[in-house]
Design a protein around this motif. Structure first.
Motif, mmCIF file in Angstrom:
data_model
loop_
_atom_site.group_PDB
_atom_site.id
_atom_site.type_symbol
_atom_site.label_atom_id
_atom_site.label_comp_id
_atom_site.label_asym_id
_atom_site.label_seq_id
_atom_site.Cartn_x
_atom_site.Cartn_y
_atom_site.Cartn_z
ATOM 1 N N GLN A 1 2.843 3.927 -9.437
ATOM 2 C CA GLN A 1 2.688 4.984 -8.442
ATOM 3 C C GLN A 1 1.882 4.510 -7.237
ATOM 4 O O GLN A 1 1.127 3.542 -7.299
ATOM 5 N N GLU A 2 2.054 5.210 -6.134
ATOM 6 C CA GLU A 2 1.186 5.001 -4.991
ATOM 7 C C GLU A 2 -0.203 5.534 -5.308
ATOM 8 O O GLU A 2 -0.370 6.439 -6.126
ATOM 9 N N VAL A 3 -1.185 4.977 -4.634
ATOM 10 C CA VAL A 3 -2.554 5.422 -4.834
ATOM 11 C C VAL A 3 -3.200 5.632 -3.471
ATOM 12 O O VAL A 3 -2.927 4.902 -2.512
ATOM 13 N N ALA A 4 -4.034 6.672 -3.375
ATOM 14 C CA ALA A 4 -4.752 6.937 -2.133
ATOM 15 C C ALA A 4 -5.903 5.936 -1.979
ATOM 16 O O ALA A 4 -6.609 5.652 -2.943
ATOM 17 N N ILE B 1 -10.139 2.717 -3.990
ATOM 18 C CA ILE B 1 -9.078 3.513 -4.597
ATOM 19 C C ILE B 1 -9.649 4.878 -4.952
ATOM 20 O O ILE B 1 -10.693 4.985 -5.606
ATOM 21 N N LEU B 2 -8.958 5.930 -4.526
ATOM 22 C CA LEU B 2 -9.431 7.293 -4.746
ATOM 23 C C LEU B 2 -8.630 7.971 -5.860
ATOM 24 O O LEU B 2 -7.421 7.760 -5.993
ATOM 25 N N GLY B 3 -9.303 8.778 -6.651
ATOM 26 C CA GLY B 3 -8.625 9.624 -7.632
ATOM 27 C C GLY B 3 -8.119 8.913 -8.863
ATOM 28 O O GLY B 3 -7.383 9.513 -9.655
ATOM 29 N N ASN B 4 -8.487 7.651 -9.045
ATOM 30 C CA ASN B 4 -8.051 6.897 -10.210
ATOM 31 C C ASN B 4 -9.188 5.956 -10.611
ATOM 32 O O ASN B 4 -9.200 4.781 -10.221
ATOM 33 N N PRO B 5 -10.180 6.465 -11.372
ATOM 34 C CA PRO B 5 -11.362 5.659 -11.693
ATOM 35 C C PRO B 5 -11.044 4.338 -12.400
ATOM 36 O O PRO B 5 -11.692 3.321 -12.139
ATOM 37 N N LEU C 1 -1.740 5.461 1.663
ATOM 38 C CA LEU C 1 -1.196 5.389 0.312
ATOM 39 C C LEU C 1 -0.588 4.011 0.117
ATOM 40 O O LEU C 1 0.184 3.544 0.961
ATOM 41 N N LYS C 2 -0.927 3.333 -0.995
ATOM 42 C CA LYS C 2 -0.452 1.969 -1.215
ATOM 43 C C LYS C 2 -0.021 1.787 -2.668
ATOM 44 O O LYS C 2 -0.418 2.530 -3.557
ATOM 45 N N ARG C 3 0.773 0.717 -2.891
ATOM 46 C CA ARG C 3 1.212 0.345 -4.245
ATOM 47 C C ARG C 3 0.632 -1.022 -4.617
ATOM 48 O O ARG C 3 0.021 -1.703 -3.795
ATOM 49 N N ILE C 4 0.886 -1.440 -5.831
ATOM 50 C CA ILE C 4 0.294 -2.661 -6.367
ATOM 51 C C ILE C 4 0.668 -3.890 -5.536
ATOM 52 O O ILE C 4 -0.170 -4.789 -5.340
#
Length: 307
Positions: free
Chosen positions: A291-294, A160-164, A255-258
């Protein structure tokens, strides 16, 4: 593809039961660039032949379906009961690949009935961790023609990028998976050690192999991206081997969701009980906040030529 049949309809697989409907819905799709790397390597050799390929550990034939467009014939093999019938249904009945181009074998990677020196390309994709890799590589060498190509590939869980905070929870979920593997014995421990090393624990003796190329995609320039715990096999990378690092490969990013993350994790064997990871999933869901996450997937590709 429509009406994908799960392996339960064809028998019980060796490693605990894979639902191919889920696997094909949630696992990465091999992009064109994946096969281009393999084909460019193979085709660059003056003696390159495109007569016969062997897809080892073929499962439902995901890789075979593409190989069949470039090779005169493709042999699919897998040790699991029923996978030959599944591959025949998907490749033959659903994709319309002529039966004359395909053959199906139920056998292990380490010991095959394929005649020595008859294969132009052995593809071992997303399967070597389940084998005794040294024995498997020796067997691949036996099958290949002189100058033939071996392609070993594997991807690990996406990052997962951009969301530590989300990435920490996601890593924790796979750490629980690794803990479960460790309790299941030597087969699973070996799979961990090999996968965690990005298969640098697999050696290619100079007298048997040449032009060994290891390509690491979206790994951040290290092997850390491939590790789901600290059990790592000893490196057998030879001094003359080429190592290529390629980051930011968009073909392995999305881009993906939970809900997709849950579906993806459900394809990893052995399954982990929901209770063991409930708090981590709650943390992950809170971090994503709907939200979607990269995401990017680390991939290793090892290409080698039989002497």
């Amino acid at each position: 593809m429509t009406d994908i049949v799960t392996t339960e309809e064809h028998g019980s697989p060796l490693y605990g039961g894979a639902d191919w409907s889920k696997y094909m819905a949630y696992r990465p799709v091999y992009p064109k660039s994946f096969f281009k790397r393999i084909y460019d390597y193979h085709g660059a050799k003056p003696q390159a032949s495109w007569s016969r390929a062997h897809d080892v550990g073929a499962g439902a034939g995901i890789v075979s379906a593409t190989l069949a467009a470039s090779f005169d014939s493709v042999t699919m093999s897998d040790p699991n009961e029923g996978y030959a019938a599944l591959g025949h249904k998907i490749l033959g009945e659903e994709l319309g690949i002529p039966e004359s181009k395909l053959s199906f074998l139920q056998e292990s990677a380490e010991k095959s009935s394929v005649t020595s020196g008859t294969i132009d390309l052995v593809a071992a994709c997303q399967m070597l961790h389940w084998t005794d890799p040294d024995a498997a590589v020796d067997e691949f060498h036996r099958q290949l023609k002189p100058g033939g190509t071996l392609a070993i590939t594997a991807y690990t869980r996406p990052r997962i990028l951009g969301n530590p905070a989300a990435q920490r929870a996601w890593r924790g979920i796979f750490a629980a998976h690794a803990k479960g593997i460790g309790a299941r014995g030597d087969l699973y421990l070996r799979a961990l050690r090999n996968g965690n090393s990005a298969f640098e624990s697999v050696g290619f003796p100079e007298g048997k192999w040449r032009e060994v190329r290891r390509v690491y995609i979206n790994s951040g320039g290290t092997l850390e991206a491939f590790r789901i715990d600290e059990r790592v096999g000893e490196s057998k990378v030879g001094p003359g081997e080429e190592r290529i690092w390629k980051d930011g490969d968009q073909d392995w990013m999305d881009l993906k969701r939970i809900d997709w993350l849950r579906g993806y994790f459900s394809t990893w064997i052995p399954l982990v009980s929901e209770e063991e990871t409930r708090h981590l999933w709650e943390d992950l869901e809170a971090s994503l906040d709907g939200q979607e996450v990269a995401m990017e997937t680390p991939v290793v590709m090892i290409l080698a030529t039989k002497v």
